[in-house]
Write a protein that holds these residues in place. Sequence first.
Motif, mmCIF file in Angstrom:
data_model
loop_
_atom_site.group_PDB
_atom_site.id
_atom_site.type_symbol
_atom_site.label_atom_id
_atom_site.label_comp_id
_atom_site.label_asym_id
_atom_site.label_seq_id
_atom_site.Cartn_x
_atom_site.Cartn_y
_atom_site.Cartn_z
ATOM 1 N N LYS A 76 0.853 -1.199 0.000
ATOM 2 C CA LYS A 76 0.000 0.000 0.000
ATOM 3 C C LYS A 76 0.881 1.238 0.000
ATOM 4 C CE LYS A 76 -4.617 -0.593 1.668
ATOM 5 N NZ LYS A 76 -5.585 -0.661 2.702
ATOM 6 N N LYS A 77 0.333 2.284 -0.567
ATOM 7 C CA LYS A 77 1.099 3.545 -0.621
ATOM 8 C C LYS A 77 1.312 4.069 0.798
ATOM 9 C CE LYS A 77 -0.480 5.093 -5.095
ATOM 10 N NZ LYS A 77 -1.350 6.016 -5.800
ATOM 11 N N GLN A 86 -8.625 12.646 -0.964
ATOM 12 C CA GLN A 86 -9.247 12.546 -2.279
ATOM 13 C C GLN A 86 -10.065 13.794 -2.582
ATOM 14 O OE1 GLN A 86 -8.962 9.982 -4.704
ATOM 15 N NE2 GLN A 86 -7.240 9.638 -3.328
ATOM 16 N N VAL A 113 -5.234 6.228 1.111
ATOM 17 C CA VAL A 113 -6.312 6.913 0.386
ATOM 18 C C VAL A 113 -7.447 7.182 1.376
ATOM 19 C CG1 VAL A 113 -8.007 6.676 -1.451
ATOM 20 C CG2 VAL A 113 -5.706 5.787 -1.770
ATOM 21 N N THR A 114 -7.685 8.431 1.684
ATOM 22 C CA THR A 114 -8.777 8.776 2.601
ATOM 23 C C THR A 114 -9.730 9.726 1.886
ATOM 24 O OG1 THR A 114 -7.614 10.704 3.451
ATOM 25 C CG2 THR A 114 -7.274 8.621 4.620
ATOM 26 N N LEU A 115 -10.897 9.857 2.460
ATOM 27 C CA LEU A 115 -11.912 10.748 1.894
ATOM 28 C C LEU A 115 -11.369 12.169 1.809
ATOM 29 C CD1 LEU A 115 -14.907 10.681 1.029
ATOM 30 C CD2 LEU A 115 -15.489 11.308 3.351
#
Lengths: 230, 137
Positions: free
Chosen positions: B79-80, B89, B84-86
């Motif tokens: 995973k980066k 993004q 990735v979160t709301l």
Amino acid sequence: MATPAQLGLMDAASPVMEEMIYFHDHVMLVLILITCLIFYSMLVLISSKYIYRFLTDGHVIETVWTVIPAIILVVVALPSLKLLYLTDELDSPQLTIKGVGHQWYWSYEYTDYYDIEFDSYMLPLGDLNKGDARLLEVDNRVVLPVDTSVRMLVTAADVIHAWTVPSLGLKMDAVPGRLNQLALQCSRVGTFYGQCSEICGANHSFMPIVIEAVPVETFEAWCDAMLDSE
Amino acid sequence: MSQYKMVTSQASELLSQLTARWKTLSSGTRAFLKVGLPMIIMVVGGSYGLERFSSLRYDVQFRKRRIDKDLEEKFGWKKKEEPVTLENQFETVKKEVDVSDWENIRGPRPWEDSKEFQMKMAELRQKRKQQAETSGQ
């Protein structure tokens, strides 16, 4: 996918949609019972020969036909509340996909591990194979691993669209400048279709959504293929 | 039978006494006990009852399988660093989309091929995006 002249809901492909179908059946039962009662009462009243000239009020019956509907509303509201909170977000999504609505196609981004981005256009009639659904097939499908909680982030690049997949019980407006979140979970392998659900211009009916739920090995192979093609 | 009659008569007497007592509560400050207190109990207790429904989303986890473990262990995916979160993004979306600068896209005419037309428009938008990026740089 819906079959021609289908009246009922589509078969559920997610736990939430199963609960929605149960709730729909429950409320439909209540409504049919009430409707039958009303029709019967109307028939009996219309066909009755008797008239009571001195009828002025009826306190008891008025109390009864106030309390009973209140009880019926509670019977409908309790499962509705349960379903409402069930459709709320899951707290541990394992994958995040961003879907962006454009005029008139969808684009998707998978950015958890690697950056996979692609556009999803509707296949025109001339490009369809035998057995393909007209106005529903796309060139690049959204491929997801089965039995996985996925977070779908939906937005738009121009006008308001809506991302819908009825089999999964999903619908969310794609609003430009806003990011909406959906919890997605496919409980079985298969292909699930949906269409844009917010009027967005001339080709609003021609920007479908196709989700393909696959085993995790197939998902990994698909990701590799997408990365190689980029 | 006489015992049954005695019990029912005592029960009905008790019921009538309770009803009479309940009716006297409607007078004066005791209206609080008859009307106010039940309302407060319903309002406050209702939120406790609602907690039973709202906790469903945390109690119910339909699937316990973790795909990220499968991807990481079987296929060596990582995973980066920045998850990735709301929120992050949304920051990306805010930068990409300028809601005040919006052009009306002409749809294909009946004699035009829809996909070819859309491809042309997509190319135009791509060009404009690149021009904007180069001019921004």
